[in-house]
Scaffold this motif. Structure first.
Motif, PDB file in Angstrom:
ATOM      1  N   MET A 120       0.644  -1.138  -0.032  1.00 50.35           N
ATOM      2  CA  MET A 120      -0.067   0.052  -0.118  1.00 50.35           C
ATOM      3  C   MET A 120       0.953   1.461  -0.096  1.00 50.35           C
ATOM      4  O   MET A 120       0.304   2.220  -0.016  1.00 50.35           O
ATOM      5  CB  MET A 120      -0.905  -0.162   1.163  1.00 50.35           C
ATOM      6  CG  MET A 120      -1.909  -1.000   1.247  1.00 50.35           C
ATOM      7  SD  MET A 120      -3.157  -0.893   2.597  1.00 50.35           S
ATOM      8  CE  MET A 120      -1.996  -1.476   4.048  1.00 50.35           C
ATOM      9  N   THR A 121       2.225   1.171  -0.124  1.00 47.38           N
ATOM     10  CA  THR A 121       2.948   2.340   0.184  1.00 47.38           C
ATOM     11  C   THR A 121       4.358   2.193  -0.396  1.00 47.38           C
ATOM     12  O   THR A 121       4.745   1.104  -0.307  1.00 47.38           O
ATOM     13  CB  THR A 121       3.024   2.336   1.916  1.00 47.38           C
ATOM     14  OG1 THR A 121       1.958   2.623   2.412  1.00 47.38           O
ATOM     15  CG2 THR A 121       4.086   3.584   2.244  1.00 47.38           C
ATOM     16  N   PHE A 122       5.139   3.442  -0.889  1.00 45.26           N
ATOM     17  CA  PHE A 122       6.396   3.318  -1.328  1.00 45.26           C
ATOM     18  C   PHE A 122       7.083   4.607  -0.824  1.00 45.26           C
ATOM     19  O   PHE A 122       6.336   5.602  -0.532  1.00 45.26           O
ATOM     20  CB  PHE A 122       6.721   3.092  -2.564  1.00 45.26           C
ATOM     21  CG  PHE A 122       6.028   3.853  -3.632  1.00 45.26           C
ATOM     22  CD1 PHE A 122       6.860   4.870  -4.139  1.00 45.26           C
ATOM     23  CD2 PHE A 122       4.967   3.646  -4.263  1.00 45.26           C
ATOM     24  CE1 PHE A 122       6.232   5.862  -5.097  1.00 45.26           C
ATOM     25  CE2 PHE A 122       4.190   4.556  -5.105  1.00 45.26           C
ATOM     26  CZ  PHE A 122       5.055   5.518  -5.547  1.00 45.26           C
ATOM     27  N   SER A 123       8.243   4.591  -0.421  1.00 43.70           N
ATOM     28  CA  SER A 123       8.813   5.812   0.224  1.00 43.70           C
ATOM     29  C   SER A 123      10.395   5.783   0.080  1.00 43.70           C
ATOM     30  O   SER A 123      10.916   5.163  -0.603  1.00 43.70           O
ATOM     31  CB  SER A 123       8.741   5.532   1.672  1.00 43.70           C
ATOM     32  OG  SER A 123       9.486   4.377   2.110  1.00 43.70           O
ATOM     33  N   ILE A 124      11.155   7.026   0.233  1.00 46.08           N
ATOM     34  CA  ILE A 124      12.433   6.995   0.435  1.00 46.08           C
ATOM     35  C   ILE A 124      12.871   7.876   1.350  1.00 46.08           C
ATOM     36  O   ILE A 124      12.088   8.754   1.986  1.00 46.08           O
ATOM     37  CB  ILE A 124      12.830   7.674  -1.049  1.00 46.08           C
ATOM     38  CG1 ILE A 124      14.580   7.929  -0.896  1.00 46.08           C
ATOM     39  CG2 ILE A 124      12.165   9.185  -1.172  1.00 46.08           C
ATOM     40  CD1 ILE A 124      14.883   8.435  -2.346  1.00 46.08           C
ATOM     41  N   VAL A 125      14.022   7.443   2.018  1.00 45.80           N
ATOM     42  CA  VAL A 125      14.796   8.112   3.100  1.00 45.80           C
ATOM     43  C   VAL A 125      16.027   8.356   2.521  1.00 45.80           C
ATOM     44  O   VAL A 125      16.712   7.820   1.745  1.00 45.80           O
ATOM     45  CB  VAL A 125      14.910   7.475   4.326  1.00 45.80           C
ATOM     46  CG1 VAL A 125      13.664   7.037   5.091  1.00 45.80           C
ATOM     47  CG2 VAL A 125      15.716   6.320   4.270  1.00 45.80           C
ATOM     48  N   ALA A 126      16.371   9.705   2.951  1.00 44.26           N
ATOM     49  CA  ALA A 126      18.013  10.389   2.073  1.00 44.26           C
ATOM     50  C   ALA A 126      18.480  11.334   2.791  1.00 44.26           C
ATOM     51  O   ALA A 126      17.740  12.052   3.873  1.00 44.26           O
ATOM     52  CB  ALA A 126      17.183  10.985   0.805  1.00 44.26           C
ATOM     53  N   ARG A 127      19.719  11.483   2.360  1.00 43.67           N
ATOM     54  CA  ARG A 127      20.371  12.370   3.284  1.00 43.67           C
ATOM     55  C   ARG A 127      21.287  13.076   2.055  1.00 43.67           C
ATOM     56  O   ARG A 127      21.745  12.736   1.150  1.00 43.67           O
ATOM     57  CB  ARG A 127      21.713  11.931   4.152  1.00 43.67           C
ATOM     58  CG  ARG A 127      22.609  12.785   4.467  1.00 43.67           C
ATOM     59  CD  ARG A 127      23.733  11.675   5.646  1.00 43.67           C
ATOM     60  NE  ARG A 127      24.912  12.686   5.858  1.00 43.67           N
ATOM     61  CZ  ARG A 127      25.926  12.737   5.190  1.00 43.67           C
ATOM     62  NH1 ARG A 127      26.103  12.169   3.961  1.00 43.67           N
ATOM     63  NH2 ARG A 127      26.941  13.445   5.704  1.00 43.67           N
ATOM     64  N   CYS A 128      21.462  14.626   2.397  1.00 42.17           N
ATOM     65  CA  CYS A 128      22.074  15.410   1.330  1.00 42.17           C
ATOM     66  C   CYS A 128      23.575  15.203   1.552  1.00 42.17           C
ATOM     67  O   CYS A 128      24.137  15.523   3.017  1.00 42.17           O
ATOM     68  CB  CYS A 128      21.695  16.873   1.417  1.00 42.17           C
ATOM     69  SG  CYS A 128      22.580  18.039   0.408  1.00 42.17           S
ATOM     70  N   GLU A 129      24.292  14.919   1.016  1.00 41.71           N
ATOM     71  CA  GLU A 129      26.023  14.768   1.111  1.00 41.71           C
ATOM     72  C   GLU A 129      26.359  16.093   1.426  1.00 41.71           C
ATOM     73  O   GLU A 129      27.333  16.346   2.455  1.00 41.71           O
ATOM     74  CB  GLU A 129      26.543  14.148  -0.013  1.00 41.71           C
ATOM     75  CG  GLU A 129      28.127  13.974   0.115  1.00 41.71           C
ATOM     76  CD  GLU A 129      28.468  12.721   0.787  1.00 41.71           C
ATOM     77  OE1 GLU A 129      29.371  12.680   1.522  1.00 41.71           O
ATOM     78  OE2 GLU A 129      27.905  11.643   0.710  1.00 41.71           O
ATOM     79  N   ASP A 130      26.011  17.266   0.611  1.00 44.69           N
ATOM     80  CA  ASP A 130      26.601  18.441   0.642  1.00 44.69           C
ATOM     81  C   ASP A 130      26.079  19.205   2.351  1.00 44.69           C
ATOM     82  O   ASP A 130      26.938  19.792   2.907  1.00 44.69           O
ATOM     83  CB  ASP A 130      26.393  19.457  -0.051  1.00 44.69           C
ATOM     84  CG  ASP A 130      26.796  18.889  -1.604  1.00 44.69           C
ATOM     85  OD1 ASP A 130      28.022  18.111  -1.596  1.00 44.69           O
ATOM     86  OD2 ASP A 130      26.245  19.082  -2.562  1.00 44.69           O
ATOM     87  N   THR A 131      24.970  19.194   2.544  1.00 49.33           N
ATOM     88  CA  THR A 131      24.327  20.020   3.639  1.00 49.33           C
ATOM     89  C   THR A 131      24.124  18.973   4.976  1.00 49.33           C
ATOM     90  O   THR A 131      24.002  19.594   6.040  1.00 49.33           O
ATOM     91  CB  THR A 131      23.134  20.577   3.288  1.00 49.33           C
ATOM     92  OG1 THR A 131      22.107  19.594   2.889  1.00 49.33           O
ATOM     93  CG2 THR A 131      23.369  21.343   2.210  1.00 49.33           C
ATOM     94  N   GLY A 132      24.131  17.850   5.019  1.00 49.14           N
ATOM     95  CA  GLY A 132      23.640  16.986   5.902  1.00 49.14           C
ATOM     96  C   GLY A 132      22.153  16.912   6.195  1.00 49.14           C
ATOM     97  O   GLY A 132      21.784  16.254   7.135  1.00 49.14           O
ATOM     98  N   MET A 133      21.237  17.569   5.470  1.00 55.25           N
ATOM     99  CA  MET A 133      20.058  17.793   5.630  1.00 55.25           C
ATOM    100  C   MET A 133      19.478  16.109   5.491  1.00 55.25           C
ATOM    101  O   MET A 133      20.049  15.243   4.582  1.00 55.25           O
ATOM    102  CB  MET A 133      19.164  18.591   4.832  1.00 55.25           C
ATOM    103  CG  MET A 133      19.727  20.066   5.069  1.00 55.25           C
ATOM    104  SD  MET A 133      19.083  21.080   3.600  1.00 55.25           S
ATOM    105  CE  MET A 133      17.269  21.152   3.927  1.00 55.25           C
ATOM    106  N   PHE A 134      18.213  15.890   5.893  1.00 54.81           N
ATOM    107  CA  PHE A 134      17.403  14.493   5.977  1.00 54.81           C
ATOM    108  C   PHE A 134      16.241  14.720   5.276  1.00 54.81           C
ATOM    109  O   PHE A 134      15.497  15.925   5.589  1.00 54.81           O
ATOM    110  CB  PHE A 134      17.423  13.807   7.190  1.00 54.81           C
ATOM    111  CG  PHE A 134      18.608  13.318   7.798  1.00 54.81           C
ATOM    112  CD1 PHE A 134      19.381  12.303   7.032  1.00 54.81           C
ATOM    113  CD2 PHE A 134      19.279  13.942   8.565  1.00 54.81           C
ATOM    114  CE1 PHE A 134      20.661  11.679   7.581  1.00 54.81           C
ATOM    115  CE2 PHE A 134      20.562  13.461   9.254  1.00 54.81           C
ATOM    116  CZ  PHE A 134      21.288  12.320   8.657  1.00 54.81           C
ATOM    117  N   ALA A 135      15.666  13.971   4.588  1.00 51.64           N
ATOM    118  CA  ALA A 135      14.098  14.025   4.061  1.00 51.64           C
ATOM    119  C   ALA A 135      13.779  12.701   3.853  1.00 51.64           C
ATOM    120  O   ALA A 135      14.237  11.472   3.815  1.00 51.64           O
ATOM    121  CB  ALA A 135      14.198  14.814   2.840  1.00 51.64           C
ATOM    122  N   VAL A 136      12.447  12.742   4.353  1.00 47.81           N
ATOM    123  CA  VAL A 136      11.631  11.431   4.055  1.00 47.81           C
ATOM    124  C   VAL A 136      10.328  11.738   3.298  1.00 47.81           C
ATOM    125  O   VAL A 136       9.645  12.780   3.326  1.00 47.81           O
ATOM    126  CB  VAL A 136      10.973  10.751   5.159  1.00 47.81           C
ATOM    127  CG1 VAL A 136      10.459   9.296   4.969  1.00 47.81           C
ATOM    128  CG2 VAL A 136      12.140  10.556   6.332  1.00 47.81           C
TER     129      VAL A 136
END
Length: 224
Positions: free
Chosen positions: A1-17
């Motif tokens: 029922m779901t798909f997703s991504i978790v990620a980190r920015c190599e340059d800034t260290g920011m994270f996103a889901v």
């Protein structure tokens, strides 16, 4: 029922889901991120405690793989769950339980991981990761581009109804927490519209919190 991504920015260290689903309000249950710590997605017969515990383990110094190992050993009914993690060093880890629904799969690379269930194809997570790795720009733009690639490749086998994106950086609150909790349209397309409205103002909202005297006006009554 779901798909997703978790990620980190190599340059800034920011994270996103970023996550989308046929279920309502998916981001409320599945998306977890903490500044300078990491990002976690907990999905498929969702146990939200895996998200919060995953962040606590990362905060305590565990790597993504170590945190996932602990979650798999201690989580209840773990055979039903999918968990994705990325840590402050860009290491990623993913688990898909044998009882995950329908066609389920996952993929990972440095700074990112993707997973899904009830997918149109088991290649969707690989497509999402490839799109993220090939993208450029800020982390919000990159995870949205990756999710759009997943939708274009077929996404979930059934209709999608909700989506969300959470971003954290060098302040102790999410700098973006955008959600489409229910739509009969395309939740990822609507999330894109939200991002295009919000992203030009993101930095100003951070400034408002840290130093209101320097914050710009948006021309609303009382806002001068």
């Amino acid at each position: 029922m779901t798909f997703s991504i978790v990620a980190r920015c190599e340059d800034t260290g920011m994270f996103a889901v970023a996550v989308t689903s046929s279920s309502p309000a998916v981001a409320a249950r599945c998306a977890y991120a903490r500044a300078n710590v990491g990002a976690v997605a907990s999905q498929n017969v969702t146990d939200p405690t895996l998200g919060t515990r995953g962040l606590e383990l990362l905060h305590s110094g565990a790597s993504a793989e170590e945190a996932l190992s602990i979650l798999c050993k201690t989580g209840r009914y773990i055979e039903y769950r999918q968990v994705l993690l990325v840590d402050a060093e860009g290491r990623s880890a993913v688990y898909s339980g044998p009882n995950a629904l329908g066609v389920h799969a996952h993929a990972m690379n440095k700074n990112c991981a993707s997973g899904g269930n009830l997918l149109a194809s088991d290649q969707i997570p690989d497509i999402i990761i490839s799109a993220f790795m090939a993208s450029s720009g800020d982390i919000g733009e990159r995870v949205l581009t990756a999710m759009e690639a997943g939708v274009a490749a077929g996404g979930e086998a059934g209709p999608l109804h909700s989506a969300g994106m959470k971003i954290v950086r060098d302040v102790p609150w999410p700098v973006a927490d955008l959600r489409v909790d229910w739509t009969e349209g395309s939740p990822i397309a609507e999330l894109r519209t939200l991002w295009e409205v919000y992203s030009p103002q993101l930095e100003d909202y951070v400034t408002r919190a840290l130093d209101p005297a320097r914050a710009p006006s948006y021309g609303v009554p009382g806002d001068e």
